[in-house]
Scaffold this active site. Structure first.
Site, PDB file in Angstrom:
ATOM      1  N   VAL A 222     -15.260  19.512 -15.872  1.00  0.00           N
ATOM      2  CA  VAL A 222     -15.716  18.245 -15.302  1.00  0.00           C
ATOM      3  C   VAL A 222     -17.203  18.043 -15.600  1.00  0.00           C
ATOM      4  CG1 VAL A 222     -13.985  18.093 -13.470  1.00  0.00           C
ATOM      5  CG2 VAL A 222     -16.102  19.387 -13.062  1.00  0.00           C
ATOM      6  N   ARG A 224     -19.395  18.132 -19.271  1.00  0.00           N
ATOM      7  CA  ARG A 224     -19.507  17.274 -20.442  1.00  0.00           C
ATOM      8  C   ARG A 224     -18.550  17.807 -21.515  1.00  0.00           C
ATOM      9  NH1 ARG A 224     -21.299  13.611 -18.005  1.00  0.00           N
ATOM     10  NH2 ARG A 224     -23.275  12.503 -18.309  1.00  0.00           N
ATOM     11  N   ASP A 248     -11.439  16.477 -17.907  1.00  0.00           N
ATOM     12  CA  ASP A 248     -11.796  15.116 -17.511  1.00  0.00           C
ATOM     13  C   ASP A 248     -12.845  14.533 -18.447  1.00  0.00           C
ATOM     14  OD1 ASP A 248     -11.601  12.902 -15.566  1.00  0.00           O
ATOM     15  OD2 ASP A 248     -13.700  13.401 -15.142  1.00  0.00           O
ATOM     16  N   GLU A 253     -15.077  10.279 -26.599  1.00  0.00           N
ATOM     17  CA  GLU A 253     -14.491   9.422 -25.574  1.00  0.00           C
ATOM     18  C   GLU A 253     -14.594   7.962 -25.996  1.00  0.00           C
ATOM     19  OE1 GLU A 253     -16.198  10.276 -21.736  1.00  0.00           O
ATOM     20  OE2 GLU A 253     -15.762  12.420 -21.880  1.00  0.00           O
ATOM     21  N   HIS A 272     -12.192  10.740 -17.817  1.00  0.00           N
ATOM     22  CA  HIS A 272     -13.566  10.787 -17.296  1.00  0.00           C
ATOM     23  C   HIS A 272     -13.669   9.981 -15.995  1.00  0.00           C
ATOM     24  CE1 HIS A 272     -18.000  11.376 -18.675  1.00  0.00           C
ATOM     25  NE2 HIS A 272     -17.870  11.520 -17.371  1.00  0.00           N
ATOM     26  N   SER A 274     -13.362  11.724 -12.705  1.00  0.00           N
ATOM     27  CA  SER A 274     -13.404  12.623 -11.549  1.00  0.00           C
ATOM     28  C   SER A 274     -14.430  12.209 -10.504  1.00  0.00           C
ATOM     29  CB  SER A 274     -13.684  14.060 -12.008  1.00  0.00           C
ATOM     30  OG  SER A 274     -14.934  14.155 -12.670  1.00  0.00           O
TER      31      SER A 274
END
Length: 320
Positions: A222, A224, A248, A253, A272, A274
């Site tokens: 969680v 990077r 996550d 991305e 992404h 969380s």
């Protein structure tokens, strides 16, 4: 007395800055116009905190803002050598994301221990299959990252009865130093990555570290995406070097549709999210307004990033 000029790198939905009416001259800009707008700004709100436009625009000519705020925990998309070497103060959104991320990690641990993904799959198949699940209480976890997020994650896991060790850059009371990470990995049932992304931490979870883990271990990231070598994680899952994982954050991305990560066995993928609970943008806006009022009054700011290290140092952390 003139009002300070606040430049906002825009994103939708925009921040709620009505409380600054009459206190600041607010201008919105996009990535294409950012370089031309920077010399006229006293402060910059990087509302589009997924952008890397500031890193590209900052080295240009002319004055630069005296203060930059990013409404995110990480500052890796913002910092460049020129900004790091400048007198500009950089602040982050410490205090907004810690508890939501801790709750998310706890939910993932419970979901994996209780095999909820397989239960939902069998429900879709209308298949009745009794199974035994794993106890969470008494299991062991190691959290890599001793900042506010890592410590909040550790608190949530301990509340579930998980014996949890936290690893930071240097050892201090209640925190293991980085030299202890490898040994702790060999004993952990749960490995949570919540470290900041710096040149020292990039790729810190690779094939060597996955090989240190128990075959029954689960890995969660969680922090990077680039903290993890994704190809090595996919291989570790396929080879059953570890039992499962949850990501996550990712190297790229949004995660491309053709990424092998999607089909890695035992891997939970989330986009992404969380730290993003209902109302999170409003909380970020409120936090920035409070910081702006301190800055405009010449008061010391909290959440000041050490630009050489790439994170808020421990002495500026709120107490546990």
């Amino acid at each position: 007395m003139s009002r300070p000029s606040l430049l906002v790198l825009a994103a939708d939905p925009p921040p709620r800055l009505g409380a600054l009416t009459g206190k600041a001259d607010v201008r919105f800009t996009d990535e294409a116009r950012l370089a031309g707008e920077l010399p006229r700004a006293d402060a910059l709100l990087m509302w589009d905190f997924t952008s890397e436009a500031v890193r590209r625009a900052w080295p240009g000519e002319g004055p630069r803002p005296r203060w930059v705020h990013t409404p995110s925990a990480g500052v890796d998309r913002l910092l460049c050598p020129e900004l790091a070497a400048s007198d500009t103060v950089v602040t982050n959104a410490r205090g907004v994301f810690e508890q939501p991320i801790a709750e998310y990690v706890a939910a993932l641990v419970l979901a994996m221990a209780k095999d909820l993904p397989a239960t939902l799959e069998r429900q879709r198949e209308r298949r009745w299959q009794h199974r035994e699940t794993l106890p969470v209480q008494g299991s062991r976890a190691v959290v890599a990252g001793a900042g506010p997020i890592g410590r909040a994650v550790a608190g949530a896991l301990r509340a579930l009865g998980v014996r949890t060790a936290v690893v930071g850059r240097t050892a201090r009371p209640g925190i293991h130093g980085g030299q202890d990470l490898d040994l702790l990995l060999t004993r952990a049932d749960w490995v949570v990555c919540a470290a900041p992304l710096t040149e020292a931490t990039r790729g810190m979870f690779d094939a060597r570290r996955f090989a240190l883990m128990q075959p029954s271990a689960r890995f969660l990231n969680v922090g990077r995406g680039p903290l993890v070598v994704e190809a090595d994680l996919v291989a570790a899952l396929r080879d059953r070097t570890i039992s499962g994982a949850a990501l996550d954050v990712f190297e790229q991305e949004p995660l491309p549709p053709d990424s092998p990560v999607w089909e890695a066995p035992g891997l939970i993928v989330s986009p992404h999210m969380s730290g993003d609970t209902v109302g999170w943008r409003d909380r970020l806006s409120e936090q920035f307004v409070s910081l702006f009022e301190l800055w405009a009054a010449g008061e010391p700011l909290p959440n000041v990033v050490d630009k050489e290290r790439g994170y808020v140092p421990m002495h500026d952390h709120a107490p546990d």
